[in-house]
Scaffold this motif. Structure first.
Motif, short mmCIF file in Angstrom:
data_model
loop_
_atom_site.label_atom_id
_atom_site.label_comp_id
_atom_site.label_asym_id
_atom_site.label_seq_id
_atom_site.Cartn_x
_atom_site.Cartn_y
_atom_site.Cartn_z
N THR A 136 6.96 2.30 17.01
CA THR A 136 8.30 1.83 16.70
C THR A 136 9.25 2.06 17.88
O THR A 136 10.44 1.83 17.77
N ARG A 164 19.79 2.72 5.72
CA ARG A 164 18.47 2.80 5.11
C ARG A 164 17.44 3.25 6.13
O ARG A 164 17.64 3.08 7.33
N PRO A 165 16.31 3.81 5.65
CA PRO A 165 15.30 4.30 6.61
C PRO A 165 14.92 3.27 7.67
O PRO A 165 14.82 3.61 8.85
N SER A 166 14.73 2.00 7.27
CA SER A 166 14.28 1.02 8.26
C SER A 166 15.33 0.80 9.34
O SER A 166 15.00 0.57 10.51
N ARG A 167 16.64 0.89 8.98
CA ARG A 167 17.68 0.75 9.98
C ARG A 167 17.66 1.92 10.96
O ARG A 167 17.92 1.77 12.15
N ARG A 221 9.03 9.04 12.51
CA ARG A 221 8.50 10.30 12.00
C ARG A 221 7.04 10.15 11.60
O ARG A 221 6.52 9.05 11.44
N ILE A 281 1.86 -2.37 12.58
CA ILE A 281 2.95 -2.29 11.60
C ILE A 281 4.16 -1.61 12.23
O ILE A 281 5.30 -2.05 12.08
N ARG A 291 0.55 9.68 5.15
CA ARG A 291 0.86 8.46 4.40
C ARG A 291 0.55 7.25 5.25
O ARG A 291 1.42 6.59 5.78
N LEU A 292 -0.75 6.96 5.37
CA LEU A 292 -1.16 5.76 6.10
C LEU A 292 -1.34 4.63 5.09
O LEU A 292 -1.26 4.85 3.89
N PHE A 293 -1.58 3.43 5.61
CA PHE A 293 -1.88 2.31 4.72
C PHE A 293 -3.40 2.23 4.62
O PHE A 293 -4.06 1.79 5.55
N ARG A 305 1.33 5.39 15.12
CA ARG A 305 2.14 4.43 14.36
C ARG A 305 3.63 4.69 14.58
O ARG A 305 4.43 3.77 14.75
N GLU A 329 8.82 1.38 4.80
CA GLU A 329 10.26 1.39 5.09
C GLU A 329 10.55 2.33 6.26
O GLU A 329 11.31 1.98 7.17
N CYS A 380 8.93 -4.00 13.74
CA CYS A 380 10.40 -4.00 13.78
C CYS A 380 10.94 -4.28 15.17
O CYS A 380 12.10 -4.68 15.32
N LEU A 403 15.37 9.12 3.71
CA LEU A 403 14.63 9.09 2.45
C LEU A 403 15.40 9.83 1.36
O LEU A 403 15.23 9.58 0.19
N GLN A 431 0.80 -1.23 0.00
CA GLN A 431 0.00 0.00 0.00
C GLN A 431 0.83 1.27 0.00
O GLN A 431 0.43 2.28 -0.58
N ASP A 432 1.96 1.28 0.68
CA ASP A 432 2.84 2.45 0.64
C ASP A 432 4.24 2.01 1.05
O ASP A 432 4.55 1.92 2.24
N GLY A 453 10.07 1.12 9.69
CA GLY A 453 10.99 0.09 10.18
C GLY A 453 10.86 -1.26 9.50
O GLY A 453 11.52 -2.20 9.90
N LEU A 454 10.01 -1.36 8.49
CA LEU A 454 9.91 -2.65 7.79
C LEU A 454 11.07 -2.78 6.81
O LEU A 454 11.37 -1.84 6.07
N PHE A 473 4.29 12.01 8.57
CA PHE A 473 4.40 12.68 7.27
C PHE A 473 3.44 13.87 7.21
O PHE A 473 2.31 13.80 7.69
N THR A 506 15.04 3.64 11.75
CA THR A 506 13.89 3.43 12.63
C THR A 506 14.27 2.45 13.74
O THR A 506 13.93 2.64 14.90
#
Lengths: 315, 261
Positions: free
Chosen positions: B174, B72-75, B83, B102, B89-91, B170, A166, B106, B53, A160-161, A169-170, B85, B77
């Protein structure tokens, strides 16, 4: 055991249906993370040829060759998955299409695997239907668990996004590679099973249109739930058989009625057009797709429709 | 005072345009640090550089004494930076509860392999302990943000204000030590802004350092410990809310040079 339940013809239909279901699942898994692949036929070819070579040329038993076929196809999947990480949408479609085309050309020109003559005398496995059914059960259980797990949710989020996923943290790279690689492995299984039932494969067995059909199975069945690929592949593969049965029943209808409205001729056309050996079925697929995109763009079965089926009203 | 973020000479160019130019900045641990400036001043670019990003052209970011480098961003986090947005920017198809879970993923699973193992090997029926704990934590965060009643609604069906809150929930899931809020007050009504004020203070009281981009000056001046003002990618002022409000360069940037008090 399953073998004795059906006559040879029915068994054959069921095996091909099962292979299509597996192929549909091989598309569904990467699609869960937003990766649309038209190249699943290429991975099927890799699995099919790998298993054919191992069993026929090296005498490896099928039960051992099958997992190897899955692993080989899966490793190819990871390799193709790396460039696939960087591109999306239509470009990924083209990349996977190109991959399938490369596989097709290699199988066509490599004499070791039969080249243009195709690969003949692949050992026939009488218990192939058992393998197919067992694998489908395993996959349905796997997807049932995945859907209720954190990883499944993470895959949906990536779909979805990707950027937001990312940043939350995914590990998007690993999640997408995992989905693409496992999808390719499933395709490898489907290809190997096909090869040992058909006993003959050539470069055209897994052409571009096979990849397109796999996509249609999932789109028509519904891509938001793991029952969708099963329904879509099962429905579209068995449809001509249903029509054949209906046609037999129509013989019982008085001729005067069918003269007035020639149902039997409509059925004859549909059956002819949907026959698996007949490219005309793509016309019918095309029509189904167009109608579906208008009426049910999310496929026959969606998560919401499942929820409505399984939960009492108002829940 | 411990330094949470230490930024030296951070520069980002888009072609010939300097989105950020040699920015030096320090964020003290446990502070609410506001980042203000006119549109296009480089505030969101700054967040994008912090979260990975975007890649910086020059300069270094030290987070808790260690450089972020090119992670990378996930690292990042995983290291404790979260953060929200500015353009939400939700799912869209996940429920509010799933959205927060979600964020927890992590922390709950060390790697994708662990997550796969847990998905496949879990007991046949019901949820595993990890999943149940995630659900419980997520519900607590939703309650903290006042979203508990909407837990099972799809993110896309929530009101604008609730979507902003869900973004914060959300991000908190994390378990960050540094939270970057990008205009959390945009589009909120006065009541909601007042509640946001309280929420941010409460987040800080949990020991989370907050960097806040915001245009609502009442909100900024009310809760910030420190304010940095950017204009055209350059820092023009920094200090306590009081100091910044009286700073001539800030007045000029916001009101134009003809209007001098």
């Amino acid at each position: 055991m399953l073998h004795d339940l059906f006559d040879g013809y029915t068994r054959s239909i069921l095996v091909f249906t099962g292979v299509n279901v597996l192929a549909a699942y091989s598309f569904y898994l990467p699609f869960k993370t937003g990766q649309v692949s038209l190249g699943q036929a290429g991975f099927m070819a890799i699995g099919a040829y790998a298993s054919a070579v191992l069993t026929q040329k090296f005498g490896v038993p099928f039960a051992a060759a099958l997992p190897v076929a899955a692993v080989v196809a899966g490793m190819m999947g990871v390799l193709v998955g790396f460039p696939a990480l960087r591109i999306k949408g239509i470009y990924l479609l083209l990349l996977t299409l190109g991959f399938a085309e490369i596989v097709q050309v290699i199988t066509l020109s490599w004499d070791f695997v039969g080249g243009a003559q195709g690969f003949r005398q692949i050992p026939f496995i009488p218990s192939i239907l058992e393998y197919v059914v067992a694998l489908i059960i395993v996959l349905v259980l796997f997807f049932a668990r995945l859907e209720r797990s954190s990883l499944g949710r993470a895959m949906d989020a990536v779909h979805q996004d990707e950027t937001a996923a990312e940043v939350m943290g995914l590990d998007v790279v690993r999640i997408k590679l995992l989905a693409f690689g496992l999808g390719a492995a499933i395709a490898g299984l489907a290809g190997a099973l096909y090869a040992h039932h058909a006993t003959y494969i050539d470069s055209n067995s897994f052409n571009i249109m096979v990849g397109v059909e796999i996509l249609m199975f999932v789109i028509i069945g519904g891509s938001s739930t793991y029952w969708g690929p099963l329904l879509g592949a099962g429905f579209l593969t068995l449809l001509p058989e249903f029509l054949r049965t209906l046609r037999d029943w129509l013989e019982l209808v008085p001729v005067a009625w069918t003269d007035f409205f020639p149902m039997n001729r409509v059925y004859d056309f549909l059956h002819d057009a949907l026959d698996f050996e007949n490219a005309k079925r793509l016309i019918v697929y095309g029509i189904i797709i167009m109608v579906m995109m208008i009426l049910r763009p999310d496929g026959l079965l969606t998560r919401d429709s499942l929820r409505r089926l399984t939960m009492p009203r108002g829940a | 005072m411990a330094v949470c973020l230490d930024i030296k000479g951070l520069t980002k160019r888009f072609g010939g345009f300097f989105a950020l130019n040699e920015l030096d900045m320090e964020v003290t641990t446990g502070n609410i640090h506001a980042l203000i400036g006119p549109n296009g001043a480089g505030k969101t670019t700054f967040f994008n550089l912090l979260t990975g990003l975007l890649a910086a052209d020059e300069g270094a970011i030290m987070f808790e004494g260690r450089p972020l480098g090119e992670a990378r961003p996930s690292r990042r986090t995983a290291r404790g930076i979260a953060r929200t947005f500015q353009n939400i920017r939700l799912f869209p198809h996940l429920t509010a509860l799933e959205t927060v879970m979600i964020g927890e993923h992590c922390r709950a699973y060390a790697s994708t392999w662990h997550a796969l193992g847990s998905a496949v090997l879990r007991r046949p029926f019901g949820e595993g302990g990890v999943e149940r704990r995630m659900r419980k934590n997520a519900m607590e965060l939703l309650s903290l943000l006042g979203l508990a009643a909407h837990a099972n609604e799809r993110a896309s069906n929530l009101s604008y204000g609730d979507q902003r809150k869900l973004e914060i929930a959300r991000a908190l899931a994390t378990q960050p030590r540094l939270l970057l809020l990008d205009e959390p007050g945009a589009g909120l009504n006065p009541n909601e802004t007042a509640a946001l004020d309280e929420t941010i203070t409460r987040i800080r009281d949990r020991g989370i350092t907050v960097v806040l981009i915001e245009h609502d000056m009442n909100l900024v001046m009310g809760i910030s410990d420190r304010v940095t003002v950017l204009n055209f990618g350059t820092k023009i002022a920094e200090g306590t809310p009081g100091e910044v409000q009286a700073h001539p360069a800030v007045l000029e940037a916001y009101l134009g040079e003809d209007v001098k008090p």
